[in-house]
Enzyme design. Structure first.
Site, PDB file in Angstrom:
ATOM      1  N   LYS A 102      18.650  33.600  33.459  1.00  0.00           N
ATOM      2  CA  LYS A 102      19.245  34.893  33.817  1.00  0.00           C
ATOM      3  C   LYS A 102      20.512  34.651  34.636  1.00  0.00           C
ATOM      4  O   LYS A 102      21.522  34.247  34.088  1.00  0.00           O
ATOM      5  CB  LYS A 102      18.188  35.754  34.482  1.00  0.00           C
ATOM      6  CG  LYS A 102      17.050  36.076  33.498  1.00  0.00           C
ATOM      7  CD  LYS A 102      15.961  36.906  34.049  1.00  0.00           C
ATOM      8  CE  LYS A 102      15.007  37.364  32.963  1.00  0.00           C
ATOM      9  NZ  LYS A 102      14.345  36.271  32.193  1.00  0.00           N
TER      10      LYS A 102
ATOM     11  N   SER B 168      11.353  43.644  36.223  1.00  0.00           N
ATOM     12  CA  SER B 168      12.324  43.573  35.138  1.00  0.00           C
ATOM     13  C   SER B 168      12.584  44.898  34.435  1.00  0.00           C
ATOM     14  O   SER B 168      13.657  45.063  33.844  1.00  0.00           O
ATOM     15  CB  SER B 168      11.854  42.547  34.092  1.00  0.00           C
ATOM     16  OG  SER B 168      10.598  42.913  33.557  1.00  0.00           O
TER      17      SER B 168
ATOM     18  N   ASP C 119       7.361  35.373  41.624  1.00  0.00           N
ATOM     19  CA  ASP C 119       8.255  35.113  40.497  1.00  0.00           C
ATOM     20  C   ASP C 119       9.556  35.859  40.768  1.00  0.00           C
ATOM     21  O   ASP C 119       9.583  37.090  40.796  1.00  0.00           O
ATOM     22  CB  ASP C 119       7.604  35.606  39.195  1.00  0.00           C
ATOM     23  CG  ASP C 119       8.566  35.567  38.000  1.00  0.00           C
ATOM     24  OD1 ASP C 119       9.642  34.961  38.118  1.00  0.00           O
ATOM     25  OD2 ASP C 119       8.225  36.154  36.959  1.00  0.00           O
TER      26      ASP C 119
END
Length: 394
Positions: free
Chosen positions: A238, A177, A203
């Protein structure tokens, strides 16, 4: 009364340019409105423009007509509705996993998996150094031993795997991220295939929806089968454009979490309306590949522009929508964010502890709603900001 250290710690954060505040915003298409001022939004995670464009408005109206506004209970009592099951089925069909389980947030999903599954001191969790806080916290809350391996370093991961344990779980992200780079999933899978009693958790919060002809994310991007992933997590908040999260894997994994994961058992399910709208968002993502094509074009244009400015991006030219410009000090990064805002660009300063000390940055995120003129405006503002910073330092 509250502990006295609170006031002292807040004052220390202000002195270190690490103090954080909420901003109340209105988001519409590629814009943010704050205090009646309009800015181009380069800070959101709505990579495909699903949330901000209003393209789900009809889905919301239809869902409202056929579903309750609240689930009215936890999933094992009366809170698992047909809309929730339909969403889980859609995800399994989309990604190729046998079973799926919904959670209220990505943080809850990630931390629940690790602290629920790893309950023995003879077990081992091996995490990438740059994994999200939800994964790190989940590991620390488990009973298992925790190790970290150097970011995307296969050789160091191999060394960590030599640590004796009854069971080992390797945990990584599809797209990281803060740097926007990708985990080397093919080499990791090949390495783990040679090991006994080792699992892999992925993830893909920032990859899901963004890559692949139907948006299956990092699995599609790196040609990885669902059979190679023991535990898969992702958020709806997202690219999918709603909120909540899910865990996917084998039926046995999901049955275990249903019976043991406290955050699932003791939390009220999210709204059936939200579940149905999320399902419709996934259908849209699967069918509208033009969103990914437009995003990729925008990303390449931004990368080309920052390269011309002499800026080296941590993730190079890869097609992740996350493009951080590392500045260094908290103070300078906040100054640059303010200059950008004065130029009509909303791009947030990211500071420790979110990133390591000395690596504060402006994290630009590109989305499908941007056009070339928007990106050029951001690049021009960045150039002005960097020049202004340079003059103030000389």
């Amino acid at each position: 009364m509250l502990p006295s250290f609170i006031e002292q710690e807040l004052a220390a954060k202000q002195a270190q340019y690490a103090y954080r505040q909420k901003n109340t915003l209105v988001t519409s298409n590629q814009f943010i409105i704050h205090n009646q001022q309009k800015y181009l939004n380069f800070s959101g995670n709505d990579y495909l423009g699903i949330a901000a464009s209003g393209c789900l408005q009809a889905a919301w109206v239809n869902a409202l007509e056929h579903n309750l506004s609240g689930s009215t209970g936890s999933p094992l009592i009366n809170g698992h509705h047909g809309a929730h099951q339909a969403l889980e089925d859609e995800i399994c069909d989309w990604l190729g996993f046998d079973a799926c389980l919904l959670f209220n947030s990505g943080f809850s999903a990630n931390s629940s998996v690790l602290k629920t599954l790893l309950k023995d001191q003879n077990q081992l969790i091996i995490q990438d150094k740059l994994n999200h806080a939800s994964l790190i916290d989940g590991g620390l809350q488990s009973t298992a031993k925790n190790l970290r391996f150097k970011h995307n370093d296969i050789e160091h991961l191999q060394q960590r795997l030599q640590t004796p344990a009854d069971y080992k779980l390797v945990v990584t992200e599809g797209v990281f991220s803060m740097d926007g780079d990708a985990a080397p999933l093919q080499p990791i899978c090949q390495l783990l295939a040679e090991q006994d009693n080792v699992g892999l958790m992925l993830d893909d919060a920032h990859g899901i929806g963004v890559f692949g002809e139907q948006g299956q994310g990092s699995l599609a991007k790196q040609n990885i089968s669902a059979n190679n992933i023991d535990i898969f997590t992702a958020t709806f908040g997202k690219a999918i454009g709603t909120s909540g999260a899910f865990v996917a894997g084998s039926k046995q994994l999901i049955e275990y979490l249903v019976n043991e994961a406290r955050a699932y058992i003791f939390s009220t399910s999210f709204s059936p309306i939200l579940a149905e709208v999320t399902r419709q968002a996934i259908i849209k993502i699967r069918n509208e590949n033009w969103r990914r094509e437009k995003l990729e074009q925008n990303v390449f244009h931004f990368v080309e522009g920052v390269n011309k400015l002499g800026i080296t991006l941590p993730c190079g030219g890869n097609v992740s929508a996350i493009k951080p410009v590392v500045i260094g000090s908290n103070e300078d990064t906040l100054k640059l964010a303010k200059i950008l805002r004065n130029q009509g660009i909303w791009a947030t300063a990211i500071r420790p502890p979110t990133v390591p000390q000395g690596q504060a940055r402006i994290r630009f995120t590109i989305n499908t709603l941007h056009d070339i003129a928007d990106i050029d405006q951001a690049l021009q503002a960045l150039e002005i900001g960097l020049q202004t910073l340079s003059k103030s330092q000389s």
